[in-house]
Design a protein around this motif. Structure first.
Motif, PDB file in Angstrom:
ATOM      1  N   LEU A   1       0.860  -1.186   0.000  1.00 31.62           N
ATOM      2  CA  LEU A   1       0.000   0.000   0.000  1.00 31.62           C
ATOM      3  C   LEU A   1       0.894   1.233   0.000  1.00 31.62           C
ATOM      4  CD1 LEU A   1      -2.697  -0.976   2.653  1.00 31.62           C
ATOM      5  CD2 LEU A   1      -2.795  -1.258   0.174  1.00 31.62           C
ATOM      6  N   ARG A   2       0.616   2.157  -0.864  1.00 29.08           N
ATOM      7  CA  ARG A   2       1.403   3.389  -0.958  1.00 29.08           C
ATOM      8  C   ARG A   2       0.862   4.395   0.049  1.00 29.08           C
ATOM      9  NH1 ARG A   2       4.599   3.485  -5.456  1.00 29.08           N
ATOM     10  NH2 ARG A   2       4.176   1.894  -7.031  1.00 29.08           N
ATOM     11  N   VAL A   3       1.554   4.536   1.162  1.00 27.05           N
ATOM     12  CA  VAL A   3       1.088   5.423   2.228  1.00 27.05           C
ATOM     13  C   VAL A   3       1.824   6.745   2.256  1.00 27.05           C
ATOM     14  CG1 VAL A   3       0.236   3.579   3.704  1.00 27.05           C
ATOM     15  CG2 VAL A   3       2.631   4.257   3.858  1.00 27.05           C
TER      16      VAL A   3
ATOM     17  N   SER B   1       4.726   9.609   2.914  1.00 27.89           N
ATOM     18  CA  SER B   1       5.595   9.948   4.044  1.00 27.89           C
ATOM     19  C   SER B   1       4.763   9.967   5.319  1.00 27.89           C
ATOM     20  CB  SER B   1       6.246  11.317   3.806  1.00 27.89           C
ATOM     21  OG  SER B   1       7.065  11.671   4.894  1.00 27.89           O
ATOM     22  N   VAL B   2       4.872   8.909   6.105  1.00 27.53           N
ATOM     23  CA  VAL B   2       4.037   8.743   7.292  1.00 27.53           C
ATOM     24  C   VAL B   2       4.883   8.237   8.453  1.00 27.53           C
ATOM     25  CG1 VAL B   2       1.907   8.290   6.009  1.00 27.53           C
ATOM     26  CG2 VAL B   2       3.438   6.394   6.574  1.00 27.53           C
ATOM     27  N   ARG B   3       4.259   8.122   9.602  1.00 31.99           N
ATOM     28  CA  ARG B   3       4.935   7.576  10.776  1.00 31.99           C
ATOM     29  C   ARG B   3       5.281   6.100  10.552  1.00 31.99           C
ATOM     30  NH1 ARG B   3       4.135  10.551  15.635  1.00 31.99           N
ATOM     31  NH2 ARG B   3       4.805   8.645  16.699  1.00 31.99           N
ATOM     32  N   PRO B   4       6.312   5.594  11.223  1.00 33.37           N
ATOM     33  CA  PRO B   4       6.645   4.169  11.096  1.00 33.37           C
ATOM     34  C   PRO B   4       5.476   3.265  11.466  1.00 33.37           C
ATOM     35  CG  PRO B   4       8.429   5.345  12.172  1.00 33.37           C
ATOM     36  CD  PRO B   4       7.298   6.318  12.051  1.00 33.37           C
ATOM     37  N   GLU B   5       4.665   3.665  12.443  1.00 36.71           N
ATOM     38  CA  GLU B   5       3.531   2.838  12.841  1.00 36.71           C
ATOM     39  C   GLU B   5       2.545   2.648  11.688  1.00 36.71           C
ATOM     40  OE1 GLU B   5       4.509   5.367  16.569  1.00 36.71           O
ATOM     41  OE2 GLU B   5       4.635   5.530  14.378  1.00 36.71           O
ATOM     42  N   CYS B   6       2.376   3.685  10.868  1.00 38.25           N
ATOM     43  CA  CYS B   6       1.459   3.587   9.736  1.00 38.25           C
ATOM     44  C   CYS B   6       2.009   2.654   8.674  1.00 38.25           C
ATOM     45  CB  CYS B   6       1.183   4.974   9.159  1.00 38.25           C
ATOM     46  SG  CYS B   6       0.007   4.968   7.792  1.00 38.25           S
ATOM     47  N   ARG B   7       3.306   2.743   8.406  1.00 38.85           N
ATOM     48  CA  ARG B   7       3.907   1.819   7.441  1.00 38.85           C
ATOM     49  C   ARG B   7       3.758   0.378   7.918  1.00 38.85           C
ATOM     50  NH1 ARG B   7       8.061   5.691   7.422  1.00 38.85           N
ATOM     51  NH2 ARG B   7       9.409   4.347   8.669  1.00 38.85           N
ATOM     52  N   GLY B   8       4.011   0.163   9.206  1.00 36.31           N
ATOM     53  CA  GLY B   8       3.857  -1.181   9.743  1.00 36.31           C
ATOM     54  C   GLY B   8       2.419  -1.664   9.661  1.00 36.31           C
ATOM     55  N   LEU B   9       1.467  -0.764   9.930  1.00 38.08           N
ATOM     56  CA  LEU B   9       0.050  -1.129   9.862  1.00 38.08           C
ATOM     57  C   LEU B   9      -0.338  -1.525   8.440  1.00 38.08           C
ATOM     58  CD1 LEU B   9      -2.721  -1.249  11.265  1.00 38.08           C
ATOM     59  CD2 LEU B   9      -3.014   1.165  10.684  1.00 38.08           C
TER      60      LEU B   9
ATOM     61  N   MET C   1      -4.060   5.684  11.411  1.00 38.34           N
ATOM     62  CA  MET C   1      -5.215   4.972  10.858  1.00 38.34           C
ATOM     63  C   MET C   1      -5.647   5.495   9.497  1.00 38.34           C
ATOM     64  SD  MET C   1      -7.532   4.689  14.321  1.00 38.34           S
ATOM     65  CE  MET C   1      -6.887   3.976  15.831  1.00 38.34           C
ATOM     66  N   MET C   2      -5.869   6.808   9.402  1.00 40.95           N
ATOM     67  CA  MET C   2      -6.417   7.367   8.176  1.00 40.95           C
ATOM     68  C   MET C   2      -5.505   7.186   6.962  1.00 40.95           C
ATOM     69  SD  MET C   2      -9.453   8.313   7.957  1.00 40.95           S
ATOM     70  CE  MET C   2      -9.242   9.173   6.413  1.00 40.95           C
ATOM     71  N   PRO C   3      -4.192   7.430   7.057  1.00 35.87           N
ATOM     72  CA  PRO C   3      -3.361   7.207   5.866  1.00 35.87           C
ATOM     73  C   PRO C   3      -3.411   5.759   5.380  1.00 35.87           C
ATOM     74  CG  PRO C   3      -2.179   8.538   7.473  1.00 35.87           C
ATOM     75  CD  PRO C   3      -3.412   8.046   8.163  1.00 35.87           C
ATOM     76  N   ALA C   4      -3.444   4.807   6.301  1.00 40.14           N
ATOM     77  CA  ALA C   4      -3.519   3.398   5.897  1.00 40.14           C
ATOM     78  C   ALA C   4      -4.873   3.075   5.280  1.00 40.14           C
ATOM     79  CB  ALA C   4      -3.254   2.502   7.105  1.00 40.14           C
TER      80      ALA C   4
ATOM     81  N   LYS D   1      -6.067   1.426  -3.336  1.00 37.23           N
ATOM     82  CA  LYS D   1      -5.642   0.159  -3.936  1.00 37.23           C
ATOM     83  C   LYS D   1      -6.853  -0.646  -4.395  1.00 37.23           C
ATOM     84  CE  LYS D   1      -1.861  -2.447  -4.526  1.00 37.23           C
ATOM     85  NZ  LYS D   1      -0.682  -2.023  -5.285  1.00 37.23           N
ATOM     86  N   TRP D   2      -7.887  -0.644  -3.572  1.00 41.84           N
ATOM     87  CA  TRP D   2      -9.115  -1.348  -3.914  1.00 41.84           C
ATOM     88  C   TRP D   2      -9.726  -0.734  -5.176  1.00 41.84           C
ATOM     89  CZ3 TRP D   2     -14.020  -1.229  -0.283  1.00 41.84           C
ATOM     90  CH2 TRP D   2     -15.043  -1.972  -0.864  1.00 41.84           C
TER      91      TRP D   2
END
Length: 311
Positions: free
Chosen positions: A96-98, A100-108, A141-144, A151-152
């Motif tokens: 998923l292309r998120v 520039s976000v926090r590491p937590e968002c990339r992990g999510l 949450m929102m960026p993910a 993607k959908w």
């Protein structure tokens, strides 16, 4: 995992079989697979791949020094026990292309693509605990969720499972805060609702959880509340504020907002009404009547609602 990712990690970081023979299939030993699994866990938590590889390989080396090395399978005996065969399963990137976000968002996002429900739940729980509801919603949450939605939309039905799993866990994390909080304030509640045609509830649940963090009382009606039922609830509850959500311009109902604003209750001589807040992108074209607030962010909405019921 896609074969592309496995090969990329092997080429860049040395994550792969320790023993190779020219002209033969690569043979994955249990300790090689353990490194790959550890790499997945670390990147799912937002650790950059280079740092995750360094940690995973260092842990493997410590384990190898501490325990006898398993015997290598004899040539020609077939795939070793517990082997992983890169190349099986779909190729290409499922990321998923998120941005520039926090590491937590990339992990999510990574955990959601893998449908790793326990990891998704853990990341969300820790994000809410560490950041609070407003920042966890805005920055994690929102960026993910937006990336999953894009993607959908681009790939059709293939990614609906990712979006549904992620949405369910986001809802669960938010409701855990909203339902579990103890509200001690003596104040008129905030009424949270969507317009009669709107089925979106996650923004309302985020608002409820953020209000609960501040001990602000609320009543949640949720999605697609008919106009008559909503107006009746306003008169029965006597809220200090009503937030009505519209996700899309086709669900915005300007007349309903006006009627909520005109609603009053209480004995003659001391009748009162609610502060009305129109939230969501659906109001961009259908501007609500004068005097109705339109907050731009969750933080703005929560501040406004708290002031309305506690002033």
């Amino acid at each position: 995992m896609s074969p592309t990712t496995v090969r990329s990690w092997e080429r860049r970081y040395g994550i792969g079989p320790a023993d190779r023979e020219a002209g033969h299939h690569r043979r994955w030993r249990p300790e090689d697979i353990a490194v790959l699994e550890n790499m997945c866990r670390l990147t799912a938590r937002g650790v950059p791949p280079g740092e995750a590889a360094r940690v995973a390989l260092a842990e493997r080396d410590r384990a190898v020094r501490a325990e006898p090395r398993p015997a290598r399978p004899e040539p020609g005996t077939g795939r070793p026990s517990g082997g992983l065969v890169p190349g099986h399963g779909p190729g290409g990137s499922r990321a998923l292309r998120v941005g520039s976000v926090r590491p937590e968002c990339r992990g999510l996002a990574r955990a959601a693509v893998r449908l790793d429900a326990p990891e998704v739940a853990r990341i969300l729980r820790e994000a809410v605990d560490a950041l609070g509801v407003v920042d966890a919603w805005t920055e994690v949450m929102m960026p993910a969720l937006r990336a999953a939605g894009r993607k959908w939309a681009a790939d059709g039905e293939q990614y609906v499972e990712v979006e549904h799993l992620l949405s369910w866990h986001v809802s669960s994390a938010l409701r855990g805060v909203a339902v579990g909080a103890f509200t001690a304030r003596r104040a008129s509640p905030v009424l949270l609702t969507a317009t009669p045609l709107d089925l979106h509830t996650l923004p309302l649940e985020a608002t409820a959880a953020a209000l609960a963090e501040r001990s602000v009382p609320f009543r949640m009606l949720g999605a697609a509340v008919p106009a008559r039922a909503l107006l009746d609830a306003v008169r029965r509850i006597g809220p200090g504020a009503v937030m009505i959500w519209s996700q899309d311009q086709h669900t915005a109902d300007r007349e309903l907002v006006r009627r909520i604003g005109d609603s009053t209750w209480g004995p003659r001589g001391s009748r009162s009404g609610a502060v009305v807040v129109a939230a969501g992108p659906g109001w961009a074209r259908h501007r609500p009547p004068a005097g109705v607030a339109r907050p731009a962010t969750l933080a703005d909405a929560v501040d406004l609602l708290e002031q309305a019921v506690t002033a």
